[in-house]
Motif scaffolding. Structure first.
Motif, mmCIF file in Angstrom:
data_model
loop_
_atom_site.group_PDB
_atom_site.id
_atom_site.type_symbol
_atom_site.label_atom_id
_atom_site.label_comp_id
_atom_site.label_asym_id
_atom_site.label_seq_id
_atom_site.Cartn_x
_atom_site.Cartn_y
_atom_site.Cartn_z
ATOM 1 N N ARG A 156 43.774 7.431 -36.750
ATOM 2 C CA ARG A 156 42.707 6.522 -37.155
ATOM 3 C C ARG A 156 41.888 7.140 -38.285
ATOM 4 N N TYR A 157 41.437 6.286 -39.211
ATOM 5 C CA TYR A 157 40.632 6.748 -40.338
ATOM 6 C C TYR A 157 39.447 5.829 -40.562
ATOM 7 N N ARG A 158 38.527 6.309 -41.395
ATOM 8 C CA ARG A 158 37.477 5.474 -41.966
ATOM 9 C C ARG A 158 37.397 5.828 -43.445
ATOM 10 N N ASN A 159 37.446 4.816 -44.315
ATOM 11 C CA ASN A 159 37.317 5.059 -45.748
ATOM 12 C C ASN A 159 35.842 5.204 -46.097
ATOM 13 N N ASP A 160 35.462 6.385 -46.563
ATOM 14 C CA ASP A 160 34.068 6.664 -46.905
ATOM 15 C C ASP A 160 33.837 6.788 -48.404
ATOM 16 N N TYR A 161 34.885 6.638 -49.222
ATOM 17 C CA TYR A 161 34.665 6.789 -50.664
ATOM 18 C C TYR A 161 33.798 5.647 -51.178
ATOM 19 N N GLU A 162 32.739 5.987 -51.912
ATOM 20 C CA GLU A 162 31.774 4.991 -52.373
ATOM 21 C C GLU A 162 32.102 4.495 -53.774
ATOM 22 N N ALA B 22 36.966 0.387 -43.595
ATOM 23 C CA ALA B 22 36.006 0.973 -44.529
ATOM 24 C C ALA B 22 34.624 1.029 -43.897
ATOM 25 N N ARG B 23 33.855 2.005 -44.286
ATOM 26 C CA ARG B 23 32.535 2.220 -43.677
ATOM 27 C C ARG B 23 31.588 1.066 -43.939
ATOM 28 N N ASP B 24 31.661 0.458 -45.143
ATOM 29 C CA ASP B 24 30.703 -0.572 -45.546
ATOM 30 C C ASP B 24 31.405 -1.886 -45.857
ATOM 31 N N VAL C 154 38.702 10.874 -35.915
ATOM 32 C CA VAL C 154 38.823 9.943 -37.027
ATOM 33 C C VAL C 154 38.793 10.730 -38.328
ATOM 34 N N MET C 155 39.767 10.469 -39.217
ATOM 35 C CA MET C 155 39.744 11.094 -40.536
ATOM 36 C C MET C 155 38.834 10.281 -41.448
ATOM 37 N N LEU C 156 37.820 10.933 -41.999
ATOM 38 C CA LEU C 156 36.917 10.284 -42.941
ATOM 39 C C LEU C 156 37.476 10.534 -44.339
ATOM 40 N N LEU C 157 38.058 9.494 -44.933
ATOM 41 C CA LEU C 157 38.754 9.615 -46.205
ATOM 42 C C LEU C 157 37.760 9.591 -47.363
ATOM 43 N N ASN C 158 37.893 10.576 -48.254
ATOM 44 C CA ASN C 158 36.987 10.684 -49.397
ATOM 45 C C ASN C 158 37.632 11.623 -50.404
ATOM 46 N N SER C 159 36.898 12.033 -51.426
ATOM 47 C CA SER C 159 37.454 13.005 -52.367
ATOM 48 C C SER C 159 37.752 14.315 -51.655
ATOM 49 N N GLN C 160 36.914 14.693 -50.711
ATOM 50 C CA GLN C 160 37.225 15.766 -49.769
ATOM 51 C C GLN C 160 37.122 15.168 -48.373
ATOM 52 N N LEU D 255 29.228 -1.672 -54.442
ATOM 53 C CA LEU D 255 30.043 -1.989 -53.266
ATOM 54 C C LEU D 255 30.095 -0.865 -52.244
ATOM 55 N N ARG D 256 29.783 0.340 -52.664
ATOM 56 C CA ARG D 256 29.910 1.488 -51.764
ATOM 57 C C ARG D 256 31.325 1.508 -51.155
#
Length: 560
Positions: free
Chosen positions: A449-455, A366-368, A532-538, A467-468
């Motif tokens: 590889r991914y990064r979860n960016d959903y806040e 996760a990003r944060d 890297v896939m940045l995972l979010n609503s889009q 928590l972001r």
């Protein structure tokens, strides 16, 4: 001195399904999110008959024994086989979580903690229908010391029904009971000790191999994944010969393990445990008679440092210590032991274990991450540059000025708190994610590889922060359980983010290539492009996000 980086933590039943009357009402219970309801369904397993029910769109079978008793004379040893039962065993409620610190686990209507905790849960769209569905086996988080496969946001019903997969979670031994190493002190009868908690998970995978076809699953297409401590367990399984062939794809979420315990350090921990019980090395056999609660008390005391060696703050207490500054377990910790047999070598040091060279890997963080670890520390979210420097120095030492200068350069317009979150996220999770992805990508099987960016908008008490994209905010999202209140919050775009992430994970389980409806194609990861896939609503693909900081940490590791 206070540690500045402390952590806080309707469906098809199939022609062969047996429909029975609705489950009897329990007057004392109000409905709950993960409740198993009627009509009941019965199945025959290798060890006896089970009665399950329906939950969140799927069939649910819970609290199924996958191995025998591990208390008394079976402590600190590989789990024995299941004792078959007669009649029909109720499988509509969760089984006991492992013995662990009070206040953890978070399953709904879970029974009390127990030393005998080797049970698992299965969710499936149908039983005995000849289905060959991919099997998604999840290892719970909580490091190697807490947690449960019954945590409500890990309920597999909606994931199973939405994506036509079979979902399995399990409980297994934790802490001292799961990882006390007695191989050097207790002789041949304790040859498997130090990794008994991991051998429990292997036993659950053997149960899957023997039984999952009855539940409509394909034993030849098993995806093991886990978040936080579950990621560490997945790393370990990838290097265990006894697990080889029992699963075929791996997923690591916000938790990587490069090395594990050395036998020397694990033996020293064992000596301290014996001393804390007024026992000597010659008294190893007497551990079978010590009350389990007393063993847990010794474990908890050790985690606070009084067993003989001071801890190093979160560097020692966290099961995924930072890279490049510190890369091993510390005194008082519990985790897998590189014993040369059960775990012949470190999973990802100095390279990726060749045992899993042909196993596709889905990995990210996760990003944060750091926001969750600092949730109980409101002062962290009020710090200025001077406070950040003081906190950072306790962990980074002489590297402090270089790190702060780097992050002031790469993030010039953010607050000290935001830089602190980014730095702590890197040394807790981000750097190790890169290391494992890089090393695994040198092998034939693909890495994604991914990064979860959903806040998440989940508030942090005592602050005006949320928590972001913090640690563990993605668990409910991955399981498509965004509607169950938890760390993911209830903000805009949550349902869309959960559909995307759960879709990517379920498709990877099916084919080894992650894809999701309405979302971009996911490129394979390599060290040239670093997609890297940045995972979010889009979702979107980014090549080497935060690449300057990544390069800085990697160069610092080489210099150190």
């Amino acid at each position: 001195m206070t540690d500045p980086f402390s952590r806080r933590v309707l469906l098809r039943t199939g022609a062969a399904a047996v429909a029975a009357p609705w489950l009897p009402a329990r007057a004392a219970d109000a409905p709950w999110y993960t409740q198993t309801v009627g009509p009941v369904v019965e199945v025959e397993t290798e060890h006896g008959r089970l009665r399950g029910g329906h939950g969140r769109g799927a069939l649910a079978f819970k609290g199924i024994p996958y191995a025998g008793s591990v208390s008394g004379k079976n402590r600190f040893k590989a789990p024995p086989p299941v004792t078959p039962w007669t009649g029909v065993r109720d499988a509509t409620r969760l089984g006991p979580p492992a013995l662990q610190p009070a206040g953890t686990s978070y399953g709904e209507h879970e029974p009390a903690y127990s030393e005998d905790c080797l049970v698992l849960n299965v969710w499936t769209p149908a039983v005995k229908d000849g289905g060959k569905r991919p099997v998604m086996v999840f290892c719970h988080g909580g490091g190697f010391e807490s947690g449960s496969g019954g945590h409500r946001v890990q309920d597999g019903g909606r994931l199973a029904s939405t994506y036509d997969v079979v979902v399995v979670t399990m409980n297994h031994r934790l802490g001292l009971l799961g990882y006390l190493y007695l191989g050097e002190l207790g002789g041949a009868q304790y040859a498997d000790s130090g990794n008994q908690g991991m051998l429990d998970i292997v036993a659950s995978l053997n149960w899957v191999k023997q039984n999952i076809a009855t539940f409509g699953g394909d034993p030849g297409n098993v995806f093991v994944f886990g978040e936080s401590g579950g990621g560490l367990k997945t790393c370990t399984l990838m290097a265990m010969p006894t697990a080889h062939g029992l699963f075929h794809k791996a997923g690591i979420q916000s938790g990587t393990m490069l090395r594990g315990y050395s036998k020397d350090m694990a033996t020293e921990n064992a000596r301290r445990v014996l001393a804390g019980l007024d026992l000597g090395p010659q008294d190893v056999g007497k551990l079978a008679d010590v009350p389990a609660d007393k063993l847990l008390a010794i474990q908890l005391a050790g985690s606070k440092g009084p067993l003989g060696t001071p801890t190093k703050g979160w560097l020692a207490s966290h099961p995924n210590p930072p890279s490049p500054l510190y890369d091993d377990f510390g005194p008082g910790d519990w985790g897998p032991v590189v014993d040369g047999t059960v775990l012949p070598r470190a999973p990802f040091a100095p390279d990726a274990t060749p045992l899993s060279a042909d196993m596709p890997l889905l990995i990210g963080n996760a990003r944060d991450e750091a926001t969750l670890f600092e949730m109980g520390n409101p002062d962290f979210f009020r710090m200025d540059d001077a406070a950040l420097k003081a906190r950072a120095h306790q962990v980074l030492g002489p590297l402090t000025d270089r790190v702060l200068a780097e992050y002031e350069k790469t993030r010039p317009k953010v607050t000290a708190v935001e830089r602190g979150i980014a730095i702590e996220t890197a040394i807790r999770m981000g750097n190790h994610t890169v290391i494992v992805a890089d090393r695994k990508s040198q092998q034939p099987a693909p890495v994604y590889r991914y990064r979860n960016d959903y806040e998440s908008n989940h508030p942090i008490a005592g602050t005006d922060w949320t928590l972001r994209a913090g640690h563990a905010t993605d668990i409910a999202i991955t399981f498509y359980n965004y509607d169950i209140p938890d760390l993911q919050g209830n903000g805009p775009g949550l349902a869309e983010a959960s559909k995307a992430m759960s879709g990517y994970f379920a498709s990877f389980a099916r084919s080894g290539v992650p894809s999701a409806a309405g979302q971009p194609a996911w490129p394979r990861y390599d060290t040239a492009r670093r997609a890297v896939m940045l995972l979010n609503s889009q979702c979107r693909v980014a090549d080497d996000p935060d690449g300057e900081e990544r390069a800085f940490w990697q160069s610092s590791a080489k210099a150190g």
